[in-house]
Design a protein around this motif. Structure first.
Motif, PDB file in Angstrom:
ATOM      1  N   LYS A   1     -16.943  18.145 -21.193  1.00 32.11           N
ATOM      2  CA  LYS A   1     -15.909  17.099 -21.259  1.00 32.11           C
ATOM      3  C   LYS A   1     -16.478  15.848 -21.930  1.00 32.11           C
ATOM      4  CE  LYS A   1     -12.088  15.022 -19.137  1.00 32.11           C
ATOM      5  NZ  LYS A   1     -11.386  14.879 -20.400  1.00 32.11           N
ATOM      6  N   ARG A   2     -17.711  15.524 -21.544  1.00 38.44           N
ATOM      7  CA  ARG A   2     -18.337  14.323 -22.124  1.00 38.44           C
ATOM      8  C   ARG A   2     -18.524  14.509 -23.642  1.00 38.44           C
ATOM      9  NH1 ARG A   2     -23.852  11.584 -19.802  1.00 38.44           N
ATOM     10  NH2 ARG A   2     -24.117  10.113 -21.507  1.00 38.44           N
ATOM     11  N   LEU A   3     -18.987  15.666 -24.042  1.00 39.81           N
ATOM     12  CA  LEU A   3     -19.157  15.954 -25.473  1.00 39.81           C
ATOM     13  C   LEU A   3     -17.801  15.881 -26.184  1.00 39.81           C
ATOM     14  CD1 LEU A   3     -21.023  17.131 -27.836  1.00 39.81           C
ATOM     15  CD2 LEU A   3     -19.976  19.313 -27.240  1.00 39.81           C
ATOM     16  N   ALA A   4     -16.785  16.489 -25.590  1.00 46.47           N
ATOM     17  CA  ALA A   4     -15.456  16.520 -26.213  1.00 46.47           C
ATOM     18  C   ALA A   4     -14.926  15.104 -26.399  1.00 46.47           C
ATOM     19  CB  ALA A   4     -14.497  17.346 -25.352  1.00 46.47           C
ATOM     20  N   GLU A   5     -15.113  14.257 -25.381  1.00 51.36           N
ATOM     21  CA  GLU A   5     -14.645  12.869 -25.486  1.00 51.36           C
ATOM     22  C   GLU A   5     -15.350  12.169 -26.628  1.00 51.36           C
ATOM     23  OE1 GLU A   5     -15.165  11.292 -21.548  1.00 51.36           O
ATOM     24  OE2 GLU A   5     -13.258  12.179 -20.888  1.00 51.36           O
ATOM     25  N   GLU A   6     -16.660  12.369 -26.724  1.00 51.98           N
ATOM     26  CA  GLU A   6     -17.426  11.723 -27.805  1.00 51.98           C
ATOM     27  C   GLU A   6     -16.963  12.194 -29.178  1.00 51.98           C
ATOM     28  OE1 GLU A   6     -21.518  11.209 -25.155  1.00 51.98           O
ATOM     29  OE2 GLU A   6     -21.326  12.839 -26.589  1.00 51.98           O
ATOM     30  N   GLU A   7     -16.475  13.429 -29.236  1.00 50.47           N
ATOM     31  CA  GLU A   7     -16.044  14.004 -30.522  1.00 50.47           C
ATOM     32  C   GLU A   7     -14.542  13.836 -30.754  1.00 50.47           C
ATOM     33  OE1 GLU A   7     -18.070  15.212 -32.868  1.00 50.47           O
ATOM     34  OE2 GLU A   7     -19.732  14.611 -31.567  1.00 50.47           O
ATOM     35  N   GLY A   8     -13.851  13.171 -29.807  1.00 50.82           N
ATOM     36  CA  GLY A   8     -12.413  12.949 -29.964  1.00 50.82           C
ATOM     37  C   GLY A   8     -11.585  14.224 -29.849  1.00 50.82           C
ATOM     38  N   ILE A   9     -12.072  15.168 -29.034  1.00 51.90           N
ATOM     39  CA  ILE A   9     -11.345  16.431 -28.827  1.00 51.90           C
ATOM     40  C   ILE A   9     -10.822  16.434 -27.396  1.00 51.90           C
ATOM     41  CG2 ILE A   9     -11.604  18.964 -28.721  1.00 51.90           C
ATOM     42  CD1 ILE A   9     -13.994  18.653 -30.652  1.00 51.90           C
TER      43      ILE A   9
ATOM     44  N   LYS B   1     -11.810  24.408 -30.944  1.00 52.60           N
ATOM     45  CA  LYS B   1     -10.414  24.801 -31.264  1.00 52.60           C
ATOM     46  C   LYS B   1     -10.171  24.895 -32.766  1.00 52.60           C
ATOM     47  CE  LYS B   1      -8.772  22.599 -27.044  1.00 52.60           C
ATOM     48  NZ  LYS B   1      -8.457  21.311 -26.448  1.00 52.60           N
ATOM     49  N   GLY B   2     -11.052  25.570 -33.473  1.00 49.77           N
ATOM     50  CA  GLY B   2     -10.850  25.800 -34.912  1.00 49.77           C
ATOM     51  C   GLY B   2     -11.437  24.731 -35.812  1.00 49.77           C
ATOM     52  N   ARG B   3     -11.873  23.589 -35.237  1.00 46.08           N
ATOM     53  CA  ARG B   3     -12.470  22.543 -36.079  1.00 46.08           C
ATOM     54  C   ARG B   3     -13.769  23.077 -36.701  1.00 46.08           C
ATOM     55  NH1 ARG B   3     -14.974  16.684 -34.392  1.00 46.08           N
ATOM     56  NH2 ARG B   3     -12.946  16.245 -33.495  1.00 46.08           N
ATOM     57  N   GLN B   4     -13.933  22.881 -38.012  1.00 44.96           N
ATOM     58  CA  GLN B   4     -15.102  23.419 -38.710  1.00 44.96           C
ATOM     59  C   GLN B   4     -16.294  22.468 -38.584  1.00 44.96           C
ATOM     60  OE1 GLN B   4     -15.146  26.528 -40.241  1.00 44.96           O
ATOM     61  NE2 GLN B   4     -13.164  26.639 -39.189  1.00 44.96           N
ATOM     62  N   VAL B   5     -17.461  22.992 -38.222  1.00 38.94           N
ATOM     63  CA  VAL B   5     -18.688  22.179 -38.191  1.00 38.94           C
ATOM     64  C   VAL B   5     -19.816  22.975 -38.859  1.00 38.94           C
ATOM     65  CG1 VAL B   5     -18.112  20.907 -36.067  1.00 38.94           C
ATOM     66  CG2 VAL B   5     -19.349  23.065 -35.902  1.00 38.94           C
ATOM     67  N   THR B   6     -20.836  22.284 -39.328  1.00 39.80           N
ATOM     68  CA  THR B   6     -21.976  22.988 -39.918  1.00 39.80           C
ATOM     69  C   THR B   6     -22.837  23.554 -38.784  1.00 39.80           C
ATOM     70  OG1 THR B   6     -23.403  21.052 -39.876  1.00 39.80           O
ATOM     71  CG2 THR B   6     -22.022  21.337 -41.851  1.00 39.80           C
TER      72      THR B   6
ATOM     73  N   GLU C   1     -26.674  20.617 -32.737  1.00 40.46           N
ATOM     74  CA  GLU C   1     -26.822  19.275 -32.136  1.00 40.46           C
ATOM     75  C   GLU C   1     -25.845  19.093 -30.967  1.00 40.46           C
ATOM     76  OE1 GLU C   1     -25.940  15.419 -31.038  1.00 40.46           O
ATOM     77  OE2 GLU C   1     -24.490  16.411 -32.364  1.00 40.46           O
ATOM     78  N   MET C   2     -24.618  19.552 -31.152  1.00 42.41           N
ATOM     79  CA  MET C   2     -23.613  19.396 -30.082  1.00 42.41           C
ATOM     80  C   MET C   2     -24.001  20.207 -28.850  1.00 42.41           C
ATOM     81  SD  MET C   2     -19.959  19.536 -32.026  1.00 42.41           S
ATOM     82  CE  MET C   2     -19.604  18.422 -33.375  1.00 42.41           C
ATOM     83  N   MET C   3     -24.503  21.429 -29.056  1.00 42.81           N
ATOM     84  CA  MET C   3     -24.910  22.265 -27.914  1.00 42.81           C
ATOM     85  C   MET C   3     -26.085  21.617 -27.175  1.00 42.81           C
ATOM     86  SD  MET C   3     -24.447  26.215 -29.095  1.00 42.81           S
ATOM     87  CE  MET C   3     -25.363  26.121 -30.611  1.00 42.81           C
ATOM     88  N   GLU C   4     -26.992  21.029 -27.950  1.00 41.56           N
ATOM     89  CA  GLU C   4     -28.149  20.363 -27.306  1.00 41.56           C
ATOM     90  C   GLU C   4     -27.701  19.151 -26.512  1.00 41.56           C
ATOM     91  OE1 GLU C   4     -31.294  19.515 -30.121  1.00 41.56           O
ATOM     92  OE2 GLU C   4     -31.478  21.675 -30.496  1.00 41.56           O
ATOM     93  N   ARG C   5     -26.735  18.403 -27.106  1.00 42.89           N
ATOM     94  CA  ARG C   5     -26.242  17.206 -26.419  1.00 42.89           C
ATOM     95  C   ARG C   5     -25.577  17.605 -25.099  1.00 42.89           C
ATOM     96  NH1 ARG C   5     -21.739  13.856 -29.051  1.00 42.89           N
ATOM     97  NH2 ARG C   5     -22.311  15.060 -30.885  1.00 42.89           N
ATOM     98  N   LYS C   6     -24.693  18.590 -25.170  1.00 41.48           N
ATOM     99  CA  LYS C   6     -24.023  19.044 -23.938  1.00 41.48           C
ATOM    100  C   LYS C   6     -25.052  19.555 -22.928  1.00 41.48           C
ATOM    101  CE  LYS C   6     -22.388  22.332 -21.126  1.00 41.48           C
ATOM    102  NZ  LYS C   6     -23.004  23.587 -20.646  1.00 41.48           N
TER     103      LYS C   6
END
Ligand code: B16
Ligand code: MG
Length: 219
Positions: A26-34, A58-63, A69-74
């Motif tokens: 949830k914290r990661l999603a909030e930071e990413e505006g999802i 939800k389908g958003r494309q990331v490298t 980085e997002m998985m590590e942050r979470k």
């Protein structure tokens, strides 16, 4: 069929880390505006970290780099919460049933998709009660594939058909069946209704009762 080993999922079965996973995502999603709700989180139960991120995006494309980085942050947020866990975080009925299985002389293993399972077991102080721990660090496909459960059966030396999987996730029950194992599902029927036996939780249930349910019946 005769049950000779219990294969326990960890998150959502023996302890409620699913809530901690939710807080981290949830914290990661909030930071990413999802937007990410508790309902969205239900689909993440039992699935790997990478697959969880895919569902959250939800389908958003990331490298690949951004995904890592997002998985590590979470995971950092999640680990901060895990550090606060104590043996009091075992779910009701968990300690009793593990002790009963041990006293009955049956095998038991932890089978978790989590790469953090060892740390969670350490916080709960129950690691030494299990004959094997198979987790998300194993070189295997995660649930709903059968790989982790088959590795666990091999580790405890019991044929798959004589292992009972205890799971809170639909993907976990699917993985058990793919491994040729019956399952005890914990939670609502909409989630684990395809398991052979379903309880709300382990509270007020015993290993003897479960063994009797699965015991071959005489005609
Ligand atoms: P980690 P389980 C699963 O554990 C969780 O249910 C799931 O929500 C999580 O994404 C997965 O572990 C991976 O966890 O990020 O710690 O490696 O239910 O199979 O014990
Ligand atoms: Mg689980």
């Amino acid at each position: 069929m005769i049950i000779k080993a219990f294969l326990f999922d960890l998150d959502g079965v023996l302890t409620d880390t699913s809530e901690l996973h939710f807080q981290g995502w949830k914290r990661l999603a909030e930071e990413e505006g999802i937007s990410f709700t508790r309902e969205d989180n239900e689909a993440l139960r039992g699935v790997s970290r990478r697959e969880s991120l895919n569902l959250l995006l939800k389908g958003r494309q990331v490298t690949e780099e951004q995904a890592r980085e997002m998985m590590e942050r979470k995971n950092g947020y999640y680990l901060d919460l895990v550090q606060q866990m104590t043996p009091a975080d075992l779910l009701p009925g968990a300690r009793e049933i593990i002790a009963e299985i041990k006293a009955l002389g049956l095998k038991q293993a932890i089978v978790s998709s989590s790469k953090n399972a060892a740390l969670v077991l350490e916080r709960l102080q129950i690691g030494d009660l299990f004959d094997a721990v198979i987790d998300g660090n194993a070189p295997a496909r995660s649930k709903p594939y059968p790989d982790l459960f088959l590795l666990a059966a091999q580790a405890v030396g019991v044929p798959p058909a004589n292992c009972l999987v205890v799971e809170d996730a639909g993907a976990g029950v699917d993985a058990a069946h793919a491994a040729g194992m019956p399952a005890l599902g914990l939670g609502p029927k909409e989630r684990v209704g395809h398991a052979e036996l379903v309880f709300d939780s382990l509270e007020h249930h015993t290993a003897r009762e479960i063994l009797a349910f699965f015991a071959p019946r005489r005609a």
